[in-house]
Motif scaffolding. Structure first.
Motif, mmCIF file in Angstrom:
data_model
loop_
_atom_site.group_PDB
_atom_site.id
_atom_site.type_symbol
_atom_site.label_atom_id
_atom_site.label_comp_id
_atom_site.label_asym_id
_atom_site.label_seq_id
_atom_site.Cartn_x
_atom_site.Cartn_y
_atom_site.Cartn_z
ATOM 1 N N ASP A 114 0.750 -1.246 -0.154
ATOM 2 C CA ASP A 114 -0.208 0.262 0.100
ATOM 3 C C ASP A 114 0.970 1.646 -0.167
ATOM 4 O OD1 ASP A 114 -2.571 -1.076 0.562
ATOM 5 O OD2 ASP A 114 -2.176 -1.479 1.674
ATOM 6 N N CYS A 115 0.535 2.694 -0.931
ATOM 7 C CA CYS A 115 1.013 3.693 -1.136
ATOM 8 C C CYS A 115 -0.181 4.613 -1.018
ATOM 9 C CB CYS A 115 2.200 3.520 -1.634
ATOM 10 S SG CYS A 115 2.305 3.485 -3.453
ATOM 11 N N ALA A 116 0.455 5.898 -0.623
ATOM 12 C CA ALA A 116 -0.456 7.330 -1.131
ATOM 13 C C ALA A 116 0.084 6.660 -2.800
ATOM 14 C CB ALA A 116 0.558 8.094 -0.577
ATOM 15 N N PRO A 117 -1.395 7.329 -3.374
ATOM 16 C CA PRO A 117 -0.894 7.286 -4.847
ATOM 17 C C PRO A 117 0.349 8.286 -5.950
ATOM 18 C CG PRO A 117 -3.491 7.664 -4.335
ATOM 19 C CD PRO A 117 -2.664 7.825 -2.645
ATOM 20 N N GLU A 118 0.097 9.380 -5.564
ATOM 21 C CA GLU A 118 0.891 9.841 -5.327
ATOM 22 C C GLU A 118 2.775 9.686 -5.099
ATOM 23 O OE1 GLU A 118 0.367 11.708 -1.581
ATOM 24 O OE2 GLU A 118 -0.400 11.201 -3.382
ATOM 25 N N ASP A 119 2.619 8.711 -4.830
ATOM 26 C CA ASP A 119 4.081 7.831 -3.821
ATOM 27 C C ASP A 119 4.517 6.816 -5.269
ATOM 28 O OD1 ASP A 119 4.832 9.695 -2.446
ATOM 29 O OD2 ASP A 119 3.642 7.998 -0.585
ATOM 30 N N LEU A 120 3.256 6.074 -6.087
ATOM 31 C CA LEU A 120 3.289 5.370 -7.211
ATOM 32 C C LEU A 120 4.800 5.547 -7.952
ATOM 33 C CD1 LEU A 120 2.669 2.024 -7.188
ATOM 34 C CD2 LEU A 120 0.466 2.807 -8.341
ATOM 35 N N PRO A 121 4.383 6.431 -8.617
ATOM 36 C CA PRO A 121 6.022 6.203 -9.791
ATOM 37 C C PRO A 121 7.233 5.838 -9.486
ATOM 38 C CG PRO A 121 4.137 8.095 -9.782
ATOM 39 C CD PRO A 121 4.124 7.467 -8.515
ATOM 40 N N GLY A 122 7.349 6.398 -7.935
ATOM 41 C CA GLY A 122 8.470 7.156 -7.740
ATOM 42 C C GLY A 122 8.632 5.219 -7.172
ATOM 43 N N LEU A 123 8.404 4.469 -6.683
ATOM 44 C CA LEU A 123 8.617 3.315 -5.736
ATOM 45 C C LEU A 123 8.239 2.218 -6.903
ATOM 46 C CD1 LEU A 123 5.668 3.429 -2.965
ATOM 47 C CD2 LEU A 123 8.265 3.169 -2.787
ATOM 48 N N ARG A 124 7.672 2.326 -8.293
ATOM 49 C CA ARG A 124 7.398 1.324 -9.085
ATOM 50 C C ARG A 124 9.009 1.919 -9.747
ATOM 51 N NH1 ARG A 124 3.114 -1.020 -10.775
ATOM 52 N NH2 ARG A 124 0.979 0.095 -10.549
ATOM 53 N N GLU A 125 9.945 2.861 -9.572
ATOM 54 C CA GLU A 125 10.814 2.885 -10.017
ATOM 55 C C GLU A 125 12.059 2.106 -8.967
ATOM 56 O OE1 GLU A 125 14.288 3.981 -12.984
ATOM 57 O OE2 GLU A 125 11.689 4.390 -13.321
ATOM 58 N N GLN A 126 11.561 2.881 -8.240
ATOM 59 C CA GLN A 126 13.119 2.236 -6.964
ATOM 60 C C GLN A 126 12.325 0.780 -7.033
ATOM 61 O OE1 GLN A 126 15.330 4.119 -5.546
ATOM 62 N NE2 GLN A 126 15.466 1.402 -3.889
ATOM 63 N N VAL A 127 11.629 -0.169 -6.572
ATOM 64 C CA VAL A 127 11.454 -1.763 -6.505
ATOM 65 C C VAL A 127 11.303 -2.042 -8.433
ATOM 66 C CG1 VAL A 127 9.554 -2.809 -5.748
ATOM 67 C CG2 VAL A 127 9.480 -0.517 -4.413
ATOM 68 N N GLY A 128 10.629 -1.698 -9.072
ATOM 69 C CA GLY A 128 10.847 -2.332 -9.839
ATOM 70 C C GLY A 128 11.826 -2.228 -11.040
ATOM 71 N N ARG A 129 12.338 -1.209 -11.667
ATOM 72 C CA ARG A 129 13.877 -1.025 -12.066
ATOM 73 C C ARG A 129 14.969 -1.253 -10.740
ATOM 74 N NH1 ARG A 129 15.218 -2.211 -16.314
ATOM 75 N NH2 ARG A 129 12.801 -2.762 -16.175
ATOM 76 N N ASN A 130 14.767 -0.828 -10.163
ATOM 77 C CA ASN A 130 15.621 -0.014 -9.207
ATOM 78 C C ASN A 130 16.252 -1.772 -8.631
ATOM 79 O OD1 ASN A 130 16.261 2.454 -10.718
ATOM 80 N ND2 ASN A 130 15.379 3.310 -9.081
ATOM 81 N N THR A 131 15.405 -1.766 -8.016
ATOM 82 C CA THR A 131 15.507 -3.232 -7.695
ATOM 83 C C THR A 131 15.450 -4.660 -8.277
ATOM 84 O OG1 THR A 131 14.710 -2.393 -5.384
ATOM 85 C CG2 THR A 131 15.301 -4.360 -5.411
#
Length: 145
Positions: A114-131
């Motif tokens: 779960d996250c705030a909607p505005e945090d999702l794009p950054g988390l997609r990058e951090q978790v999906g791409r960078n991790t």
């Protein structure tokens, strides 16, 4: 609940890839963003319930708990206990499957949280791409070296 999913084909047999990836604390040896990592309380890294405490280069520390582990299925699932990331309820699974043609395997790594909607794009990058994606690339590279 957002879900991030990344997959990769690794040019090595599943047994060889799993021999490296199965160590819940071993990501410090092959993942490019991990600065250091330890398993708390002296437990083995394949013990369900163990907690890994690790630093991410330039981004703080995380604590993650192993909630399931299977040598048979070449998989493990873990949850984040503490993180500097703006998310809650994070549960991730890492799994490898043999590719039936050639000495390769199919890797999957996904997480729900779960996250705030505005945090999702950054988390997609951090978790999906960078991790996840960066982890698969580094794992494959470590097996070639």
């Amino acid at each position: 609940m957002p879900r991030i999913y990344v997959s990769a084909v690794i040019d090595a047999p599943v047994e060889r890839v799993w021999a490296t990836a199965r160590d819940f604390n071993g990501h410090r040896d092959w993942h490019p963003v991990i600065a250091d990592s330890t398993i708390e309380d002296g437990l083995r890294s394949d013990t369900v319930g163990c907690v890994r405490n690790f630093g991410i280069k330039g981004a703080g520390r995380l604590r993650e708990q192993l909630v399931s582990f299977s040598d048979r299925d070449h998989s493990y699932t873990y949850t984040i206990l503490e993180s500097p990331l703006p998310l809650t309820g994070y549960v991730a699974t890492f799994r490898l499957t043999p590719v039936t043609e050639g000495n390769r395997c199919f890797g999957e790594w996904w997480a729900e949280f779960d996250c705030a909607p505005e945090d999702l794009p950054g988390l997609r990058e951090q978790v999906g791409r960078n991790t996840f994606a960066a982890g698969f690339e580094a794992l494959a590279r470590s097996l070639r070296d």
